[in-house]
Structure formats: C-alpha cells, structure tokens
Motif scaffolding. Structure first.
Motif, PDB file in Angstrom:
ATOM      1  N   HIS A  76      60.743  19.751  10.641  1.00  0.00           N
ATOM      2  CA  HIS A  76      61.564  18.785   9.683  1.00  0.00           C
ATOM      3  C   HIS A  76      61.256  17.349  10.334  1.00  0.00           C
ATOM      4  O   HIS A  76      62.020  16.320  10.213  1.00  0.00           O
ATOM      5  N   ARG A  77      60.408  17.032  11.304  1.00  0.00           N
ATOM      6  CA  ARG A  77      60.031  15.801  12.082  1.00  0.00           C
ATOM      7  C   ARG A  77      59.847  14.666  11.072  1.00  0.00           C
ATOM      8  O   ARG A  77      60.247  13.784  11.417  1.00  0.00           O
ATOM      9  N   ALA A  78      59.094  15.008   9.924  1.00  0.00           N
ATOM     10  CA  ALA A  78      58.695  13.946   9.032  1.00  0.00           C
ATOM     11  C   ALA A  78      60.208  13.471   8.615  1.00  0.00           C
ATOM     12  O   ALA A  78      60.127  12.211   8.023  1.00  0.00           O
ATOM     13  N   ASN A  79      61.019  14.383   8.235  1.00  0.00           N
ATOM     14  CA  ASN A  79      62.372  13.600   7.631  1.00  0.00           C
ATOM     15  C   ASN A  79      63.390  13.432   8.663  1.00  0.00           C
ATOM     16  O   ASN A  79      64.489  12.879   8.217  1.00  0.00           O
ATOM     17  N   SER A  80      62.933  13.551  10.028  1.00  0.00           N
ATOM     18  CA  SER A  80      64.124  13.015  10.863  1.00  0.00           C
ATOM     19  C   SER A  80      63.553  12.207  11.930  1.00  0.00           C
ATOM     20  O   SER A  80      63.916  12.160  13.217  1.00  0.00           O
ATOM     21  N   SER A  81      62.207  11.522  11.831  1.00  0.00           N
ATOM     22  CA  SER A  81      61.588  10.817  12.890  1.00  0.00           C
ATOM     23  C   SER A  81      62.620   9.520  13.263  1.00  0.00           C
ATOM     24  O   SER A  81      61.927   9.092  14.475  1.00  0.00           O
ATOM     25  N   GLU A  82      63.185   9.416  12.711  1.00  0.00           N
ATOM     26  CA  GLU A  82      64.187   7.832  12.940  1.00  0.00           C
ATOM     27  C   GLU A  82      65.198   8.356  14.088  1.00  0.00           C
ATOM     28  O   GLU A  82      65.843   7.546  14.911  1.00  0.00           O
ATOM     29  N   VAL A  83      65.444   9.657  14.236  1.00  0.00           N
ATOM     30  CA  VAL A  83      66.323  10.398  15.245  1.00  0.00           C
ATOM     31  C   VAL A  83      65.458  10.743  16.490  1.00  0.00           C
ATOM     32  O   VAL A  83      64.555  11.125  16.452  1.00  0.00           O
ATOM     33  N   ALA A  84      66.013  10.291  17.706  1.00  0.00           N
ATOM     34  CA  ALA A  84      65.180  10.924  18.815  1.00  0.00           C
ATOM     35  C   ALA A  84      65.092  12.164  18.784  1.00  0.00           C
ATOM     36  O   ALA A  84      66.139  13.069  18.465  1.00  0.00           O
ATOM     37  N   ALA A  85      64.056  12.887  19.569  1.00  0.00           N
ATOM     38  CA  ALA A  85      63.772  14.328  19.471  1.00  0.00           C
ATOM     39  C   ALA A  85      65.064  14.967  20.319  1.00  0.00           C
ATOM     40  O   ALA A  85      65.511  16.060  20.032  1.00  0.00           O
ATOM     41  N   HIS A  86      65.338  14.148  21.382  1.00  0.00           N
ATOM     42  CA  HIS A  86      66.256  14.840  22.549  1.00  0.00           C
ATOM     43  C   HIS A  86      67.737  15.079  21.586  1.00  0.00           C
ATOM     44  O   HIS A  86      68.166  16.074  21.592  1.00  0.00           O
ATOM     45  N   THR A 108      74.060  16.675  28.952  1.00  0.00           N
ATOM     46  CA  THR A 108      73.041  15.779  28.872  1.00  0.00           C
ATOM     47  C   THR A 108      73.095  15.132  30.406  1.00  0.00           C
ATOM     48  O   THR A 108      73.834  15.042  30.966  1.00  0.00           O
ATOM     49  N   TRP A 109      71.947  14.870  30.653  1.00  0.00           N
ATOM     50  CA  TRP A 109      71.434  14.056  31.802  1.00  0.00           C
ATOM     51  C   TRP A 109      70.280  13.251  31.571  1.00  0.00           C
ATOM     52  O   TRP A 109      69.313  13.462  30.857  1.00  0.00           O
ATOM     53  N   LYS A 110      70.369  11.782  32.072  1.00  0.00           N
ATOM     54  CA  LYS A 110      69.274  11.037  32.006  1.00  0.00           C
ATOM     55  C   LYS A 110      69.232  10.563  30.293  1.00  0.00           C
ATOM     56  O   LYS A 110      70.389  11.266  29.516  1.00  0.00           O
ATOM     57  N   SER A 111      68.207  10.297  29.758  1.00  0.00           N
ATOM     58  CA  SER A 111      68.205   9.751  28.425  1.00  0.00           C
ATOM     59  C   SER A 111      67.682  11.013  27.579  1.00  0.00           C
ATOM     60  O   SER A 111      67.583  11.178  26.273  1.00  0.00           O
ATOM     61  N   THR A 112      66.578  11.935  28.355  1.00  0.00           N
ATOM     62  CA  THR A 112      66.074  13.112  27.723  1.00  0.00           C
ATOM     63  C   THR A 112      66.473  14.417  28.052  1.00  0.00           C
ATOM     64  O   THR A 112      65.905  15.110  27.362  1.00  0.00           O
ATOM     65  N   ASP A 131      60.229  11.902  22.772  1.00  0.00           N
ATOM     66  CA  ASP A 131      59.085  11.480  22.044  1.00  0.00           C
ATOM     67  C   ASP A 131      58.271  10.767  22.768  1.00  0.00           C
ATOM     68  O   ASP A 131      58.310   9.952  23.568  1.00  0.00           O
ATOM     69  N   CYS A 132      56.888  11.070  22.283  1.00  0.00           N
ATOM     70  CA  CYS A 132      55.561  10.347  22.998  1.00  0.00           C
ATOM     71  C   CYS A 132      55.068   9.533  22.112  1.00  0.00           C
ATOM     72  O   CYS A 132      54.174   9.547  21.327  1.00  0.00           O
ATOM     73  N   HIS A 133      55.909   8.155  21.968  1.00  0.00           N
ATOM     74  CA  HIS A 133      55.420   7.225  21.029  1.00  0.00           C
ATOM     75  C   HIS A 133      54.609   6.150  21.509  1.00  0.00           C
ATOM     76  O   HIS A 133      55.011   5.213  22.348  1.00  0.00           O
ATOM     77  N   GLN A 134      53.278   6.355  21.721  1.00  0.00           N
ATOM     78  CA  GLN A 134      52.158   5.467  22.313  1.00  0.00           C
ATOM     79  C   GLN A 134      51.426   4.899  21.074  1.00  0.00           C
ATOM     80  O   GLN A 134      50.138   5.810  20.838  1.00  0.00           O
ATOM     81  N   VAL A 181      59.549  19.329  26.948  1.00  0.00           N
ATOM     82  CA  VAL A 181      58.844  19.200  25.463  1.00  0.00           C
ATOM     83  C   VAL A 181      58.737  17.879  25.035  1.00  0.00           C
ATOM     84  O   VAL A 181      59.626  16.997  25.141  1.00  0.00           O
ATOM     85  N   SER A 182      57.406  17.383  24.587  1.00  0.00           N
ATOM     86  CA  SER A 182      57.086  16.062  24.216  1.00  0.00           C
ATOM     87  C   SER A 182      56.574  16.158  22.857  1.00  0.00           C
ATOM     88  O   SER A 182      55.535  16.533  22.647  1.00  0.00           O
ATOM     89  N   PHE A 183      57.452  15.490  21.941  1.00  0.00           N
ATOM     90  CA  PHE A 183      57.098  15.408  20.461  1.00  0.00           C
ATOM     91  C   PHE A 183      55.968  14.338  20.385  1.00  0.00           C
ATOM     92  O   PHE A 183      56.268  13.012  20.999  1.00  0.00           O
ATOM     93  N   VAL A 184      55.144  14.453  19.649  1.00  0.00           N
ATOM     94  CA  VAL A 184      53.851  13.285  19.363  1.00  0.00           C
ATOM     95  C   VAL A 184      53.844  13.464  17.699  1.00  0.00           C
ATOM     96  O   VAL A 184      53.386  14.591  17.309  1.00  0.00           O
ATOM     97  N   ASP A 185      53.956  12.403  16.958  1.00  0.00           N
ATOM     98  CA  ASP A 185      53.784  12.325  15.404  1.00  0.00           C
ATOM     99  C   ASP A 185      52.133  12.405  15.237  1.00  0.00           C
ATOM    100  O   ASP A 185      51.451  11.644  15.869  1.00  0.00           O
ATOM    101  N   ASP A 186      51.681  12.992  14.313  1.00  0.00           N
ATOM    102  CA  ASP A 186      50.433  12.962  13.893  1.00  0.00           C
ATOM    103  C   ASP A 186      49.912  11.495  13.683  1.00  0.00           C
ATOM    104  O   ASP A 186      48.442  11.480  14.249  1.00  0.00           O
TER     105      ASP A 186
END
Length: 235
Positions: A76-86, A108-112, A131-134, A181-186
């Motif tokens: 469901h990543r395409a429909n929830s990409s505006e929310v941080a994966a964590h 939780t600990w730290k941001s991720t 999220d791995c947004h580069q 886990v590091s999510f990367v969008d296509d």
C-alpha cells in the motif's frame, strides 16, 4: 471486539479483522499471511515445531506481526507515501496488537526506531524503519554517469545508516532480534539487486500505480538461539 489467537499443535493463528479472504502469502519461513482481495492483512499463521516455539511464543508473535506490518506497507506504499514508513509500520502494529489483545508494548527511539516488549518488559524485537528518499540527479549528459554514481552512494549510505543505528541500539540489548528496513519508492530507486548492504537483501511488492521495494537486514540475537528465525525475510 478482539479476535482471539488460536493455538494448535502445528501452528498458531492470529486473526486481525473480519474482512473477506483473498489469498495466502508465505512472507518468511513458516510465517504465512492471509490477505483480503485488496491486499489488506486479515490474519497471520505461524507454523511451528514444538521445540522451536518453546519459551519464545512472544518473540515469534513480535517478529510475525512486524513482518505483517512491513508487507502491508509494501503493498500500500503508493497510497500512503505521504506518511513516513516508520509511522505507518508502527500504527499498523498497534492495530494488530489491539485486535488480538496481545500483552505486547511498542515504544519508539530516535526518529526511525521502534522496540517491542512483552508484559514483563523483556525486549523481543528492535527495529529501524526508514524512507530512503534520495532524488535522482538529472544533469547534462556529460555529467550524468557521475551524478548517478553519487546518488547511488547517498542511497547506500542512507541504508547503511539504518543498520548502524540498529547495531548501536542492540549493543545493550543483545537478547532481541534486530531488523533494519529501508523503503525506496520506484521513482527514485536506482540501486540494483546486486548492490546491497551487508547484512541484508532486497524485497519488492507490486503496486497498482508504482512499485515499492525495500532493503531488509536481520541481526539475530547474540546470546540466544532462535531456531525459527528465517534465513531469508519476506520473499
């Protein structure tokens, strides 16, 4: 209303919702998810050998439910990409725990980072989900090869940073399973399947509009044997 967990000699089953059944998916060795037709997670089945589960049922559930939340986000990543994966994985796990009234606690600990403990405070699972947004650089043709190389390097550095954070967290909590886990969008994924951080490997899920994939690394407990821990994760 909560839905009780059923236990049998060969397996344990947790049902999270009364949505209609669609298909079953083995996400790791002996961990099977039931999905609705729209790929929502409706249940988790853990197949076991009595010796494997002895004394570690809570750890099995923590690992299985975390895996289920990661798979759900993958679909469901395409429909929830505006929310941080964590946050997406964290909220889904909370819903699964609530549905089954499991005595497990998420912090939780730290941001991720996130941890799962049992009713006694025993740490069962420690995870880093990011999220791995580069963004891909698109310079003039003569600089494109260099720019792509730099982007790949930054993406790999982001993935490795998640593994490093997890290792640091596990230093004083070696009895828990660690998962990074590091999510990367296509749209920004330029690393290939042969470009992996160690430990870890790539997994992918089909999307209606675009593909989601992730780099996943498991760090097993340093001082405890978990024979059920799969050698691969979420195929």
């Amino acid at each position: 209303m909560s839905i009780a967990i059923s236990r049998h000699p060969e397996a344990m089953y947790a049902r999270f919702t009364n949505l209609p059944y669609g298909v079953s998916l083995e996400i790791a060795d002996n961990f099977v998810l039931d999905l609705s037709p729209d790929k929502d997670i409706i249940g988790l089945e853990i197949l076991w050998d009595e010796a494997y589960r002895s004394g570690s049922e809570a750890a099995l559930l923590a690992f299985g439910i975390f895996s289920a939340a990661v798979v759900w986000l993958g679909y469901h990543r395409a429909n929830s990409s505006e929310v941080a994966a964590h946050h997406a994985v964290l909220r889904k796990m909370e819903r699964f725990f609530k549905a089954t009234e499991l005595p497990l606690q998420i912090d939780t600990w730290k941001s991720t980072g996130m941890t799962v403990t049992d009713a006694t405070g025993q740490l069962l699972l420690c995870a880093d989900v990011q999220d791995c947004h580069q963004p891909i650089l698109r310079p003039a043709n003569e600089r494109r090869r260099t720019a792509l190389s730099e982007t790949k390097m930054r993406q790999m550095e982001t993935i490795c940073s998640g593994i490093d954070r997890l290792r640091q967290r596990l230093t004083d909590n070696s009895c828990s399973v660690g998962i990074a886990v590091s999510f990367v969008d296509d749209g920004v994924a330029i690393l290939s399947y042969d470009e992996t951080a160690s430990p870890g490997h790539w997994v992918t899920w089909p999307e209606m509009t675009r593909r989601a994939w992730a780099h996943i690394a498991i760090i097993p407990p340093a001082d405890r044997a978990y024979p059920w821990l799969p050698k691969s994760f979420i195929q």
